[in-house]
Design a protein around this motif. Structure first.
Motif, short mmCIF file in Angstrom:
data_model
loop_
_atom_site.label_atom_id
_atom_site.label_comp_id
_atom_site.label_asym_id
_atom_site.label_seq_id
_atom_site.Cartn_x
_atom_site.Cartn_y
_atom_site.Cartn_z
N SER A 180 -26.54 -4.42 120.44
CA SER A 180 -27.31 -3.86 119.32
C SER A 180 -28.18 -4.93 118.67
CB SER A 180 -26.37 -3.22 118.29
OG SER A 180 -25.42 -4.15 117.82
N GLN A 181 -27.68 -6.17 118.63
CA GLN A 181 -28.50 -7.27 118.11
C GLN A 181 -29.71 -7.50 119.01
OE1 GLN A 181 -28.21 -9.11 115.25
NE2 GLN A 181 -30.13 -10.09 115.83
N PHE A 182 -29.49 -7.44 120.32
CA PHE A 182 -30.57 -7.62 121.28
C PHE A 182 -31.59 -6.48 121.19
CE2 PHE A 182 -32.31 -6.33 125.40
CZ PHE A 182 -32.96 -7.48 125.80
N ALA A 183 -31.09 -5.25 121.11
CA ALA A 183 -31.98 -4.09 121.19
C ALA A 183 -32.69 -3.79 119.88
CB ALA A 183 -31.18 -2.86 121.63
N PHE A 184 -31.98 -3.97 118.76
CA PHE A 184 -32.54 -3.51 117.49
C PHE A 184 -32.58 -4.58 116.39
CE2 PHE A 184 -30.71 0.28 119.54
CZ PHE A 184 -31.85 1.07 119.60
N VAL A 219 -34.98 -1.79 129.47
CA VAL A 219 -35.25 -1.80 130.91
C VAL A 219 -34.39 -2.87 131.56
CG1 VAL A 219 -37.03 -2.08 132.67
CG2 VAL A 219 -37.61 -1.04 130.45
N VAL A 220 -33.38 -2.43 132.30
CA VAL A 220 -32.46 -3.34 132.98
C VAL A 220 -33.12 -3.82 134.26
CG1 VAL A 220 -30.17 -3.62 133.97
CG2 VAL A 220 -30.50 -2.09 132.01
N THR A 221 -33.16 -5.13 134.45
CA THR A 221 -33.87 -5.69 135.60
C THR A 221 -33.05 -6.77 136.28
OG1 THR A 221 -35.91 -6.79 136.30
CG2 THR A 221 -35.06 -7.37 134.14
N ASN A 222 -33.35 -7.00 137.54
CA ASN A 222 -32.60 -7.97 138.34
C ASN A 222 -33.22 -9.36 138.31
OD1 ASN A 222 -34.89 -7.14 139.70
ND2 ASN A 222 -33.96 -7.21 141.73
N THR A 223 -34.12 -9.61 137.38
CA THR A 223 -34.75 -10.94 137.30
C THR A 223 -34.75 -11.43 135.87
OG1 THR A 223 -36.78 -12.19 137.71
CG2 THR A 223 -37.05 -9.91 137.04
N ARG A 224 -34.64 -12.76 135.72
CA ARG A 224 -34.81 -13.37 134.40
C ARG A 224 -36.26 -13.80 134.18
NH1 ARG A 224 -30.16 -15.31 131.51
NH2 ARG A 224 -28.20 -15.16 132.69
N ASP A 225 -37.08 -13.69 135.22
CA ASP A 225 -38.48 -14.08 135.13
C ASP A 225 -39.26 -12.93 134.49
OD1 ASP A 225 -41.07 -14.90 135.43
OD2 ASP A 225 -40.89 -15.45 137.54
N LEU A 226 -39.34 -12.95 133.16
CA LEU A 226 -39.95 -11.83 132.45
C LEU A 226 -41.45 -11.77 132.68
CD1 LEU A 226 -37.94 -11.84 129.11
CD2 LEU A 226 -37.47 -10.67 131.27
N ALA A 227 -42.08 -12.91 132.95
CA ALA A 227 -43.51 -12.89 133.27
C ALA A 227 -43.75 -12.12 134.57
CB ALA A 227 -44.04 -14.32 133.39
N ARG A 228 -42.87 -12.34 135.54
CA ARG A 228 -42.98 -11.60 136.81
C ARG A 228 -42.73 -10.11 136.59
NH1 ARG A 228 -38.53 -11.47 141.49
NH2 ARG A 228 -39.68 -10.30 143.07
N ASN A 242 -49.52 2.20 122.28
CA ASN A 242 -50.62 2.20 121.32
C ASN A 242 -50.11 2.31 119.88
OD1 ASN A 242 -52.44 2.03 123.40
ND2 ASN A 242 -52.96 4.20 123.40
N ASP A 243 -49.03 3.06 119.70
CA ASP A 243 -48.48 3.28 118.36
C ASP A 243 -47.20 2.49 118.10
OD1 ASP A 243 -50.50 5.19 117.67
OD2 ASP A 243 -49.44 6.65 118.91
N TYR A 244 -46.46 2.17 119.16
CA TYR A 244 -45.17 1.49 119.02
C TYR A 244 -45.12 0.33 120.01
CZ TYR A 244 -44.22 6.02 116.87
OH TYR A 244 -44.29 7.16 116.10
N ARG A 245 -45.62 -0.81 119.59
CA ARG A 245 -45.74 -1.94 120.50
C ARG A 245 -44.38 -2.42 121.01
NH1 ARG A 245 -49.98 -2.21 123.12
NH2 ARG A 245 -49.43 -4.35 123.64
N ASP A 246 -43.35 -2.23 120.21
CA ASP A 246 -42.02 -2.74 120.58
C ASP A 246 -41.11 -1.62 121.08
OD1 ASP A 246 -40.25 -4.87 120.85
OD2 ASP A 246 -39.34 -4.53 118.90
N TRP A 247 -41.69 -0.65 121.79
CA TRP A 247 -40.92 0.53 122.19
C TRP A 247 -39.97 0.24 123.34
CZ3 TRP A 247 -41.14 3.22 126.93
CH2 TRP A 247 -42.12 2.80 127.82
N TRP A 248 -40.16 -0.87 124.05
CA TRP A 248 -39.26 -1.20 125.17
C TRP A 248 -38.95 -2.68 125.17
CZ3 TRP A 248 -40.09 -4.24 129.66
CH2 TRP A 248 -41.37 -4.82 129.76
N ARG A 249 -37.79 -3.02 125.76
CA ARG A 249 -37.39 -4.41 125.91
C ARG A 249 -36.71 -4.60 127.26
NH1 ARG A 249 -34.99 -6.24 119.96
NH2 ARG A 249 -36.97 -5.98 118.85
N PRO A 250 -37.00 -5.71 127.94
CA PRO A 250 -36.34 -5.99 129.23
C PRO A 250 -34.96 -6.59 129.00
CG PRO A 250 -37.93 -7.71 128.73
CD PRO A 250 -38.04 -6.72 127.61
N LEU A 251 -34.01 -6.16 129.81
CA LEU A 251 -32.65 -6.70 129.74
C LEU A 251 -32.25 -7.20 131.14
CD1 LEU A 251 -29.98 -7.23 128.30
CD2 LEU A 251 -29.31 -4.87 128.80
#
Length: 226
Positions: free
Chosen positions: A24-28, A111-120, A135-144
């Motif tokens: 929850s700290q990570f997500a919100f 978004v759960v992903t198999n890489t720590r390379d967030l730029a990739r 456009n309205d919610y810039r922080d609507w997603w986060r990579p995990l």
């Protein structure tokens, strides 16, 4: 996805509410101590164009489903992705439908992903930051990254001394249930059912996750896995 078991403080994993607090700290940006979660959650509203039911991998409602203030939708984005366009469209749809279902809650897609390379990762799914809802919610997603989940588990284990006997029993019961579901999906459903194969694959993955958890999290490090 069996991550919901780790998010549930009384699921028998002996990590208490540590995983939920980290998540929850990570997500919100704030810590929670209780939540409601469901794997393969069926969103209330279908796809607005196709009418097809939408089933994200995991939904987490904090503090509860009935009184949700925060809602996280979790789904995967593995690299390399051969169907990135479809996955991106699905993630955007999940977000829109979750906001429609939980009107008073803050919604975020994890978004759960198999890489720590967030730029990739962002190079492959840059469209998530283009058009709606960005456009309205810039922080609507986060990579995990999965590695971050591993870090959360290790931190939780350092905070809690696991009760191996209780944890082992809980996961053995879960394994038995999962194996029964797999058997039913493989035997009772029609032979040519795509849904049967998909369901069996998901439950087999869930079964393997639970077995690994019961071996890795709650047995003494000196004992072999096999």
């Amino acid at each position: 996805m069996a991550y919901d078991k780790l998010l549930t403080p009384d699921a028998g994993h002996a990590c208490g509410a540590s995983i939920l607090r980290h998540f929850s700290q990570f997500a919100f940006g704030n810590e929670a101590t209780k939540c409601w979660s469901r794997c393969e959650y069926k969103l209330r509203y279908p796809h607005p164009q196709t009418g097809i039911e939408q089933w994200p991998d995991l939904l987490v409602a904090i503090p509860s489903r009935e009184n949700a203030e925060l809602v996280a939708i979790m789904d995967d984005f593995a690299l390399p992705s051969r169907r990135a366009g479809d996955k991106i469209a699905n993630l955007k749809t999940y977000y829109d439908l979750a906001r429609k279902e939980f009107r008073s809650a803050e919604v975020r897609v994890i978004v759960v992903t198999n890489t720590r390379d967030l730029a990739r990762l962002k190079g492959s799914c840059g469209a998530l930051d283009q058009g709606p809802p960005a456009n309205d919610y810039r922080d609507w997603w986060r990579p995990l990254p999965l590695g971050t989940v591993d870090d959360q588990v290790n931190k939780a284990l350092s905070d809690h001394a696991p009760d191996a006997a209780v944890a082992r029993l809980c996961f053995l019961v879960t394994l038995i249930v999962d194996l029964k579901v797999v058997a039913w999906l493989l035997i009772a459903c029609p032979h040519n059912s795509h849904q049967r194969r998909l369901g069996a694959q998901k439950h087999i993955a869930n079964t393997m996750f639970n077995w690994l958890c019961s071996q890795w999290l709650f047995f003494e490090p000196s004992k072999p896995l096999l």
